[in-house]
Design a protein around this motif. Structure first.
Motif, short mmCIF file in Angstrom:
data_model
loop_
_atom_site.label_atom_id
_atom_site.label_comp_id
_atom_site.label_asym_id
_atom_site.label_seq_id
_atom_site.Cartn_x
_atom_site.Cartn_y
_atom_site.Cartn_z
N GLU B 294 0.70 -1.26 -0.13
CA GLU B 294 0.10 -0.04 0.15
C GLU B 294 0.58 1.42 -0.05
O GLU B 294 0.61 2.28 -0.52
N LYS B 299 -1.57 6.78 -1.98
CA LYS B 299 -2.11 6.76 -0.55
C LYS B 299 -0.89 7.29 0.41
O LYS B 299 -1.45 7.79 1.41
N TRP B 300 0.31 6.80 0.00
CA TRP B 300 1.26 7.04 1.16
C TRP B 300 2.43 7.80 0.15
O TRP B 300 2.59 8.99 0.07
#
Lengths: 276, 360
Positions: B294, B299-300
């Motif tokens: 992820e 998103k990161w």
């Protein structure tokens, strides 16, 4: 400081002309040495020997000084940081002189009083004052008194020891001579002990002032949001080494100024220093 | 060689010229010039990892020695008190890889420390909270009261964000910087009405009449993310990229172990660090752990091509602007984007290896 010592040495050896010449050129040597180090320091940054975060150049420190003088540091004007620190150290130092000198003199005169206070004084004096911070917070909280107390405790103990030592250093024959002349206890104190101890008292007060000024950093680690010591610690947390350097230079200059002031005071109040 | 000798001599000399130099700065300057290896072996003699001393998931790997095993060399665990110390240690080259908070990391990058973010170790959700006395029912109630915080920490950042989000008149709030242990002392004396801090100190305040006013997670909806990251010295990464890859892989295994068995993991960590089990349990549970896979998305941290648009890159920029706003860093020193200081190469390599390991 070295200048003062050199001056005193010069007075005594006034006859030796060559020595006197060397003494006169000493300030020049000092100034040249400082300039050389500053130049080398600047070169180290300009030529990229050391990164700016590790060692900000004198030019950068000067620039930071200008910025802080205009906009302040953390919403507080620079002069206020200076004033707050001088006030903290000054009040604590004055209190230390007003209480430490009498206590030290009494301890010097009376062996009983000395025996009463000595264990505590000797135990507390060499203690690193940083170790007291958690206790000071628990006892006195996070207000100004905690900061005052840390500086006070650091200075008063060395003044007490210095004052007691000064009395002890007064020659027995001088006291006996006065006793033979039939002086009262007050006269003995006022006209024999006090004049003889004042030069040494000034020296211990002068040393204590230095100690008090260095304790400022420890004192301002206690929940402070202003002051030069706090500024140095806080800027260090953000790797603002330029602000740290500026703080160090200011602390150094003010410390030097305060020391000069005491020496000046000593010359006015105890002109017989060194001739006793 | 000559250069370093000069640098060292100079650092000392310049400080001699100005009296009252704090020892910390002196030692950081002197040792920074000293620590330099002549040659670059494939595996370093020792890897120096910085840790905060509190209960964190990667302490599982510290307890069972899996980092040593994966690196194939010794590990020296260097403890620190707060992110502020980390910056000094990194500048002095006394640390190779360190897990610490977002806001001090950003401050270091702004000050041109040669470091890179290589991964996110956890998002601070409920492990850092604003604890108040009964009278402090909301953040707004801080007006006219005193609040403590550890300086230059993620909690400090979160406090400022909380004040802003809740439109608190900052002039009316007395904010005092205190070390975490001193916060507890000041609380007991009644000197502070609230504090923004992390576990186990939050639990200590709660045990003494405090209650939770806000947790860092509550700030996420307003765009304020507070996280901990793995940061490494650039120089070290260039010499030993494999160590970074291995570290992220072992960390992922620690996270998986924790998710499988939170209670058992908390016990191991509490025992290893000699801290209260309840505090370890609640601190470990108060952190969100993004999966490595992820992390390589927008998103990161992004995948290296789109990193500039990633949440963390933007979060770093926000943090930087905030630090400038409160006057801790110069506005002019802030880079346009923090993407150049986020290196996802090691993350991607760790993922590739992990896939290979998963299907034997």
């Amino acid at each position: 400081m070295s200048e003062g010592l050199a001056g005193a040495a010069g007075d005594r050896d006034g006859a030796a002309a060559t020595r006197a010449g060397a003494v006169r050129s000493r300030p020049l040597v000092s100034v040249a040495a400082v300039l050389a180090v500053v130049a080398l320091w600047q070169a180290a940054g300009s030529l990229g020997w050391i990164g700016p975060a590790l060692l900000p150049t004198p030019a950068e420190v000067l620039q930071t000084g200008r910025e802080l003088a205009e906009t302040g540091y953390r919403q507080v004007p620079l002069w206020e940081h200076i004033l707050v620190s001088v006030a903290r150290a000054g009040v604590a130092f004055l209190a230390a002189v007003l209480t430490g000198v009498p206590l030290g003199l009494v301890m010097g005169v009376s062996p009983t009083v000395a025996a009463l206070f000595d264990p505590f004084v000797q135990f507390l004096r060499p203690l690193p004052k940083l170790a007291l911070i958690p206790l000071v917070i628990v006892w006195f909280g996070i207000g100004e008194f905690s900061k005052f107390f840390l500086i006070y405790i650091a200075t008063v103990l060395s003044i007490v020891v210095g004052a007691a030592g000064a009395v002890a250093a007064v020659g027995q024959e001088r006291r006996r001579a006065a006793a033979v002349l039939g002086v009262s206890r007050y006269q003995m104190f006022r006209h024999v002990l006090l004049p003889s101890t004042l030069p040494e008292l000034f020296t211990s007060v002068r040393l204590a002032l230095g100690i008090g000024w260095t304790t400022l950093i420890a004192a301002e680690m206690v929940a402070a949001t202003s002051g030069l010591g706090w500024m140095v610690v806080n800027a260090g947390a953000y790797l603002r080494t330029d602000v740290v350097m500026l703080g160090i230079v200011l602390l150094g200059l003010i410390g030097y100024g305060l020391d000069r002031a005491i020496v000046g005071l000593q010359k006015v109040m105890v002109p017989w220093t060194g001739h006793a | 060689m000559l250069k370093h000798w000069l640098a060292r001599a100079l650092a000392v000399a310049s400080l001699l010229a100005v009296p009252l130099a704090p020892a910390a700065l002196l030692s950081s300057l002197a040792s920074s010039a000293a620590a330099q290896t002549a040659t670059a072996p494939a595996v370093p003699e020792v890897v120096r990892l910085g840790y905060a001393g509190g209960p964190r998931v990667w302490m599982l790997g510290k307890a069972d020695g899996s980092y040593e095993k994966a690196f194939g060399t010794k590990v020296q665990w260097v403890p620190f008190n707060s992110g502020a110390d980390v910056l000094t240690l990194l500048a002095a080259k006394e640390l190779d890889i360190v897990r610490f908070g977002s806001s001090p990391a950003v401050a270091g990058i702004i000050r041109k420390l040669p470091i890179e973010v290589i991964g996110v170790s956890g998002v601070i959700a409920t492990s850092e909270r604003l604890i108040g006395r009964a009278a402090v029912k909301s953040v707004k109630d801080l007006e006219g009261r005193t609040v403590g915080y550890p300086a230059n920490s993620t909690a400090h950042y979160a406090l400022q964000a909380a004040l802003k989000v809740n439109k608190v008149d900052v002039a009316k709030v007395k904010q005092v910087p205190l070390r975490p242990a001193d916060i507890v002392a000041a609380w007991k004396r009644g000197d502070i009405d609230a504090a923004y801090v992390w576990g186990p100190f939050t639990q200590q305040l709660e045990a003494d009449g405090g209650h939770e006013v806000l947790a860092s997670r509550d700030l996420q909806k307003d765009g304020y993310y507070v996280w901990n990251n793995f940061v490494a010295r650039k120089e070290f990464l260039e010499k030993h990229p494999q160590i970074a890859v291995q570290l992220l892989r072992v960390f992922q295994k620690n996270v998986e172990q924790y998710k499988r068995d939170p209670e058992g993991s908390a016990k191991i960590v509490a025992e290893h660090l000699n801290v209260d089990l309840a505090a370890a349990r609640s601190t470990l549970a108060g952190i969100e752990y993004p999966e490595l896979a992820e992390q390589a998305t927008l998103k990161w941290l992004g995948d290296g091509t789109d990193t500039a648009d990633s949440v963390i890159a933007k979060g770093m920029k926000d943090t930087a602007n905030f630090l400038a706003e409160i006057g801790e860093v110069r506005k002019a020193d802030i880079p346009d984007s923090f993407a150049p200081w986020i290196n996802t190469r090691y993350l991607r390599e760790a993922l590739a290896r992990k896939d290979a390991a998963v299907k034997p």
